[in-house]
Design a protein around this motif. Structure first.
Motif, PDB file in Angstrom:
ATOM      1  N   LEU A  86       5.998  -1.566  23.991  1.00 47.28           N
ATOM      2  CA  LEU A  86       4.831  -0.748  23.655  1.00 47.28           C
ATOM      3  C   LEU A  86       4.609  -0.710  22.150  1.00 47.28           C
ATOM      4  O   LEU A  86       3.488  -0.934  21.667  1.00 47.28           O
ATOM      5  N   LEU A  87       5.669  -0.456  21.380  1.00 51.54           N
ATOM      6  CA  LEU A  87       5.514  -0.345  19.944  1.00 51.54           C
ATOM      7  C   LEU A  87       5.167  -1.682  19.298  1.00 51.54           C
ATOM      8  O   LEU A  87       4.465  -1.722  18.281  1.00 51.54           O
ATOM      9  N   THR A  88       5.637  -2.768  19.886  1.00 51.56           N
ATOM     10  CA  THR A  88       5.261  -4.093  19.381  1.00 51.56           C
ATOM     11  C   THR A  88       3.763  -4.307  19.534  1.00 51.56           C
ATOM     12  O   THR A  88       3.089  -4.818  18.631  1.00 51.56           O
ATOM     13  N   GLU A  89       3.232  -3.895  20.684  1.00 52.73           N
ATOM     14  CA  GLU A  89       1.790  -4.031  20.892  1.00 52.73           C
ATOM     15  C   GLU A  89       1.006  -3.106  19.957  1.00 52.73           C
ATOM     16  O   GLU A  89      -0.028  -3.499  19.411  1.00 52.73           O
ATOM     17  N   VAL A  90       1.505  -1.909  19.749  1.00 49.50           N
ATOM     18  CA  VAL A  90       0.864  -0.977  18.816  1.00 49.50           C
ATOM     19  C   VAL A  90       0.837  -1.581  17.422  1.00 49.50           C
ATOM     20  O   VAL A  90      -0.186  -1.550  16.724  1.00 49.50           O
ATOM     21  N   PHE A  91       1.970  -2.139  17.004  1.00 48.23           N
ATOM     22  CA  PHE A  91       2.042  -2.753  15.681  1.00 48.23           C
ATOM     23  C   PHE A  91       1.040  -3.901  15.579  1.00 48.23           C
ATOM     24  O   PHE A  91       0.340  -4.042  14.578  1.00 48.23           O
ATOM     25  N   ARG A  92       0.975  -4.728  16.632  1.00 48.26           N
ATOM     26  CA  ARG A  92       0.078  -5.885  16.619  1.00 48.26           C
ATOM     27  C   ARG A  92      -1.380  -5.447  16.475  1.00 48.26           C
ATOM     28  O   ARG A  92      -2.140  -6.010  15.676  1.00 48.26           O
ATOM     29  N   VAL A  93      -1.766  -4.443  17.234  1.00 47.54           N
ATOM     30  CA  VAL A  93      -3.149  -3.952  17.193  1.00 47.54           C
ATOM     31  C   VAL A  93      -3.474  -3.356  15.826  1.00 47.54           C
ATOM     32  O   VAL A  93      -4.518  -3.656  15.224  1.00 47.54           O
ATOM     33  N   ALA A  94      -2.583  -2.504  15.330  1.00 49.68           N
ATOM     34  CA  ALA A  94      -2.832  -1.828  14.051  1.00 49.68           C
ATOM     35  C   ALA A  94      -2.847  -2.814  12.895  1.00 49.68           C
ATOM     36  O   ALA A  94      -3.712  -2.752  12.016  1.00 49.68           O
ATOM     37  N   SER A  95      -1.899  -3.738  12.884  1.00 53.47           N
ATOM     38  CA  SER A  95      -1.817  -4.680  11.763  1.00 53.47           C
ATOM     39  C   SER A  95      -2.995  -5.654  11.773  1.00 53.47           C
ATOM     40  O   SER A  95      -3.515  -6.008  10.710  1.00 53.47           O
ATOM     41  N   GLN A  96      -3.446  -6.059  12.963  1.00 53.58           N
ATOM     42  CA  GLN A  96      -4.582  -6.971  13.022  1.00 53.58           C
ATOM     43  C   GLN A  96      -5.834  -6.321  12.458  1.00 53.58           C
ATOM     44  O   GLN A  96      -6.637  -6.962  11.772  1.00 53.58           O
ATOM     45  N   ARG A  97      -5.978  -5.048  12.715  1.00 50.79           N
ATOM     46  CA  ARG A  97      -7.117  -4.299  12.173  1.00 50.79           C
ATOM     47  C   ARG A  97      -7.096  -4.327  10.641  1.00 50.79           C
ATOM     48  O   ARG A  97      -8.132  -4.523   9.989  1.00 50.79           O
ATOM     49  N   GLU A  98      -5.911  -4.160  10.067  1.00 56.02           N
ATOM     50  CA  GLU A  98      -5.782  -4.159   8.610  1.00 56.02           C
ATOM     51  C   GLU A  98      -5.997  -5.555   8.027  1.00 56.02           C
ATOM     52  O   GLU A  98      -6.670  -5.719   7.001  1.00 56.02           O
ATOM     53  N   VAL A  99      -5.432  -6.563   8.667  1.00 58.50           N
ATOM     54  CA  VAL A  99      -5.612  -7.943   8.197  1.00 58.50           C
ATOM     55  C   VAL A  99      -7.086  -8.332   8.245  1.00 58.50           C
ATOM     56  O   VAL A  99      -7.606  -8.953   7.311  1.00 58.50           O
ATOM     57  N   ASP A 100      -7.771  -7.961   9.313  1.00 59.97           N
ATOM     58  CA  ASP A 100      -9.195  -8.284   9.443  1.00 59.97           C
ATOM     59  C   ASP A 100     -10.000  -7.631   8.316  1.00 59.97           C
ATOM     60  O   ASP A 100     -10.928  -8.247   7.766  1.00 59.97           O
ATOM     61  N   ALA A 101      -9.662  -6.396   7.977  1.00 59.85           N
ATOM     62  CA  ALA A 101     -10.386  -5.694   6.908  1.00 59.85           C
ATOM     63  C   ALA A 101     -10.200  -6.413   5.577  1.00 59.85           C
ATOM     64  O   ALA A 101     -11.159  -6.577   4.808  1.00 59.85           O
ATOM     65  N   VAL A 102      -8.985  -6.869   5.300  1.00 58.34           N
ATOM     66  CA  VAL A 102      -8.725  -7.592   4.049  1.00 58.34           C
ATOM     67  C   VAL A 102      -9.423  -8.941   4.052  1.00 58.34           C
ATOM     68  O   VAL A 102     -10.031  -9.348   3.059  1.00 58.34           O
ATOM     69  N   ALA A 103      -9.361  -9.641   5.169  1.00 56.46           N
ATOM     70  CA  ALA A 103      -9.969 -10.968   5.262  1.00 56.46           C
ATOM     71  C   ALA A 103     -11.490 -10.913   5.086  1.00 56.46           C
ATOM     72  O   ALA A 103     -12.106 -11.871   4.610  1.00 56.46           O
ATOM     73  N   GLN A 104     -12.092  -9.782   5.459  1.00 55.81           N
ATOM     74  CA  GLN A 104     -13.548  -9.650   5.383  1.00 55.81           C
ATOM     75  C   GLN A 104     -14.024  -9.077   4.052  1.00 55.81           C
ATOM     76  O   GLN A 104     -15.235  -8.938   3.839  1.00 55.81           O
ATOM     77  N   ALA A 105     -13.086  -8.758   3.160  1.00 55.12           N
ATOM     78  CA  ALA A 105     -13.480  -8.223   1.854  1.00 55.12           C
ATOM     79  C   ALA A 105     -14.337  -9.252   1.131  1.00 55.12           C
ATOM     80  O   ALA A 105     -13.940 -10.407   0.970  1.00 55.12           O
ATOM     81  N   GLY A 106     -15.520  -8.856   0.710  1.00 53.99           N
ATOM     82  CA  GLY A 106     -16.484  -9.815   0.184  1.00 53.99           C
ATOM     83  C   GLY A 106     -16.484  -9.967  -1.324  1.00 53.99           C
ATOM     84  O   GLY A 106     -15.753  -9.301  -2.050  1.00 53.99           O
ATOM     85  N   GLY A 107     -17.335 -10.878  -1.769  1.00 51.50           N
ATOM     86  CA  GLY A 107     -17.474 -11.181  -3.190  1.00 51.50           C
ATOM     87  C   GLY A 107     -18.029 -12.581  -3.344  1.00 51.50           C
ATOM     88  O   GLY A 107     -17.842 -13.429  -2.471  1.00 51.50           O
TER      89      GLY A 107
END
Length: 202
Positions: free
Chosen positions: A62-83
Motif C-alpha cells: 500500500l505504501l509503495t503505491e502511495v509513494f508512487r502516486v505522490a511522487s509522480q504528481r511531484e515529478v510531473d509538476a517539475v517536468a511541466q515547469a515552463g520557460g
C-alpha cells in the motif's frame, strides 16, 4: 463456469482501490508513514480492513503505491515547469520543486527522507531518477541550442537533484523551525545556475 468480472464490478474495484490510496496518502501527508496504519486507512476510506488487504496484500504494498502516486504528481509538476530558454526552465523547475516541497512539508519529508520499508526505498530511487531525467532533458536541450555550456546532462542533473534534495532535508524535518521559503528558493536557484551556466540571478 469461471467468474469473469463485468465492467461495472471492475470499475467499482478500481474506485475502491483509488479511495484507499487517497486515504493513505492523506494520512501520510498529515503524519508520515507511521500514521498510515491499515486500520486507520480503512476507517478514513470507509471500507473494512479486509478490503484494504484484498487490494494490497501488505502495508508495504500500500505504501509503495502511495509513494508512487505522490511522487509522480511531484515529478510531473517539475517536468511541466515552463520557460522560453533552458535557463528559465531550470529556474522554474527548481522553484517548483522547492516550493511544492516546502508547502507540503510532511509529505515531502516522507518522499525524500523519512525511513521507509525497502520496497518504498526502491521506489524512492526511481523517484530521484525521474527528477534527474526531467532536469537532464532541459539541460541537454539547452546545450544543443547553445543556451548552456557543454556538459554531461545526465551527470549534472543527477548532481543537482541530489544537492537540492539534501538542501531541503533539514528545512523539511518535522523538528525544524520555520524556514524563509523565498531565501531558500533563491539560494537553490543560484546554486543551480552556478552549476549549469556561468550566470546568476540578477
Amino acid at each position: 463456469m469461471a467468474y469473469r468480472p463485468t465492467e461495472r464490478t471492475e470499475a467499482r474495484r478500481t474506485q475502491t482501490r483509488e479511495k484507499i490510496v487517497r486515504a493513505a496518502l492523506a494520512l501520510v501527508a498529515r503524519g508520515g508513514y507511521r500514521e498510515a496504519q491499515v486500520a486507520a486507512v480503512a476507517k478514513r476510506a470507509g471500507v473494512a480492513t479486509g478490503t484494504v488487504y484484498r487490494h494490497f496484500p501488505s502495508k508495504a504494498d500500500l505504501l509503495t503505491e502511495v509513494f508512487r502516486v505522490a511522487s509522480q504528481r511531484e515529478v510531473d509538476a517539475v517536468a511541466q515547469a515552463g520557460g522560453e530558454t533552458a535557463q528559465e526552465r531550470l529556474i522554474a523547475a527548481v522553484d517548483t520543486f522547492a516550493r511544492r516541497a516546502l508547502q507540503g512539508r510532511r509529505l515531502a519529508w516522507a518522499l525524500l527522507a523519512e525511513p521507509v520499508d525497502p520496497a518504498v526505498e526502491a521506489e524512492r530511487l526511481q523517484f530521484r531518477r525521474a527528477y534527474a531525467d526531467a532536469f537532464a532533458s532541459t539541460i541537454a536541450e539547452g546545450v544543443a541550442r547553445g543556451e548552456l555550456p557543454p556538459q554531461d546532462p545526465a551527470f549534472t542533473a543527477t548532481a543537482l537533484v541530489g544537492a537540492i534534495g539534501e538542501a531541503l532535508v533539514g528545512p523539511l524535518s518535522p523538528t525544524h523551525a520555520d524556514t524563509d521559503v523565498d531565501v531558500l528558493v533563491s539560494r537553490l536557484i543560484t546554486f543551480c545556475l552556478r552549476s549549469t551556466t556561468d550566470q546568476e540571478v540578477d
